[in-house]
Design an enzyme around this catalytic site. Structure first.
Site, PDB file in Angstrom:
ATOM      1  CD  GLU A 292      56.697  66.102  41.969  1.00 27.43           C
ATOM      2  OE1 GLU A 292      57.299  66.881  41.882  1.00 27.43           O
ATOM      3  OE2 GLU A 292      55.604  66.160  41.260  1.00 27.43           O
TER       4      GLU A 292
ATOM      5  CB  SER B 125      56.060  74.648  37.688  1.00 21.70           C
ATOM      6  OG  SER B 125      55.994  73.566  38.887  1.00 21.70           O
TER       7      SER B 125
END
Length: 399
Positions: free
Chosen positions: A244, A129
């Site tokens: 994930e 991110s």
């Protein structure tokens, strides 16, 4: 579809349960069951214990030093660890980057990095991110410009979980800005001790230092740290994200926290309230349904069929369940759950001494509830926000 465990699988469960009971440190288990703060030492101590047994990479095949367990065995191992009060293994090394290195890395990268991940000695962080690039991950702007046998990396990553402890970080970087966004991304392994890497803390709403900003200022990264091919990083990123999002569901932790919720409700005298117990029952039904979804995937894998593509669904339902049990714990504690007391996250804290005696009747089990509630607002955002995941599920299922 057979959702029953075989005698061999039940024997495996018993073996794991005994091993965990004999090897999980009691002080760590106590902290987990009471939702207290876990230090780096706590997390790494358990990682090293697992690593010594060859179980820190419990999902790894034997060829890379793992136990070679099938999907059902992995599930049973995770469940027994969670119910016993083991910390959730920090996933960035063994669950996320390791499978990418196994699938797409060079033999040299595998030999260099996998042993340290398995042993629990090397702490990995995730550099995905960025400001403005969260769920829209393909828009990452951190640049990696190749100069001879090095990449020069400049940019910023954010929400880097536990990055203050990181030894290495795997990053998505833009290596070709002239093509469409997904086509110009590469996957780099970066030593966080490199000159030009700066980690700055982000203090969260619950007062904890869990996430960070990571800045790269002309960081030199050897070309041999590129995983796979240049500009093919988006393929590797999607491969990692599937691991994930399945891991985020964490149905085993939900089962453990359900029991904690019941303990708190009984201690606070609300367990016998019919309406409150209805809410606990609804939560329990949702957890069982999530577990059935997980077992369906395991059944498909065990029978050799194509595994169901439900990573997005697991992420959506798992994250919502995590938020719901923190809400019900807050409701059970009532006014005693509302004061946020940072010191309450430490082992040995005494609830009846809180706020200089201004918290009469407050029990120690109530003190961490506000912090946990605030912290878990994140679960429907990270790993791809649930709104985006619903769109992906709709496109996959409905076409």
């Amino acid at each position: 579809m057979d959702l029953k465990f075989t005698p061999q699988e039940l024997a495996f469960r018993a073996e794991v349960r005994q091993w965990v009971a004999e090897n999980l440190p009691q002080d760590i288990s106590d902290k987990v069951h009471k939702a207290l703060r876990l230090s780096k030492d706590d997390l790494q101590r358990w990682a090293r214990i697992l690593g010594k047994q060859g179980w820190h990479g419990w999902a790894w095949p034997k060829q890379f030093g793992g136990p070679g367990w099938n999907a059902v065995q992995r599930h049973l191992f995770e469940e027994e660890c969670a119910l016993a009060g083991a910390p959730r293994v920090v996933p960035f090394g063994p669950v996320m980057v390791a499978p990418v290195i196994m699938a797409f890395g060079t033999p040299e990268q595998q030999q260099r990095h996998l042993p340290g991940i398995m042993s629990g000695e090397v702490w990995w962080s995730q550099g995905y991110s960025e400001p403005g690039s969260g769920s829209d991950l393909a828009s990452v702007k951190t640049r990696a410009e190749r100069r001879g046998d090095k990449y020069i990396v400049n940019g910023q990553k954010t929400w880097t979980t536990l990055g203050q402890y990181g030894d290495w970080i795997f990053c998505l970087v833009r290596t070709d800005p002239t093509v469409k966004p997904q086509a110009g991304i590469s996957f780099l392994l970066i030593d966080m001790k490199s000159p030009g890497v700066t980690v700055r803390p982000i203090i969260m709403l619950d007062g904890e230092h869990e996430v960070n900003e990571v800045f790269f200022d002309n960081v030199e990264v050897p070309v041999e740290n590129l995983v796979g091919e240049e500009n093919k990083g988006w393929t590797y990123a999607k491969y990692l994200l599937a691991h994930e999002r399945s891991n985020i569901a964490d149905v085993n932790r939900a089962k453990r926290e359900l029991e904690r919720l019941k303990r708190i409700a009984k201690a606070e005298g609300v367990y016998e309230d019919v309406r409150f117990r209805d809410q606990i029952a609804l939560l329990e039904v949702d957890i069982v349904a999530l577990e059935m979804m997980v077992l369906r995937v395991l059944s498909a894998e065990k029978s050799g069929k194509q595994s169901l593509d439900v990573a997005g669904l697991l992420k959506i339902r798992g994250s919502e369940i995590q938020q719901r049990y923190t809400e019900l714990m807050m409701l059970a504690g009532g006014p005693f759950s509302t004061p946020y007391i940072h010191e309450a996250m430490e082992a040995g804290w005494q609830g009846d001494q809180a706020l200089g005696g201004l918290w009469p009747g407050g029990a120690a089990h109530c003190a961490p509830l506000a912090g946990t509630y605030f912290n878990y607002r994140k679960t429907t955002i990270y790993g791809g926000s649930n709104e985006v995941q619903r769109n992906i599920v709709a496109q996959t299922v409905l076409g």
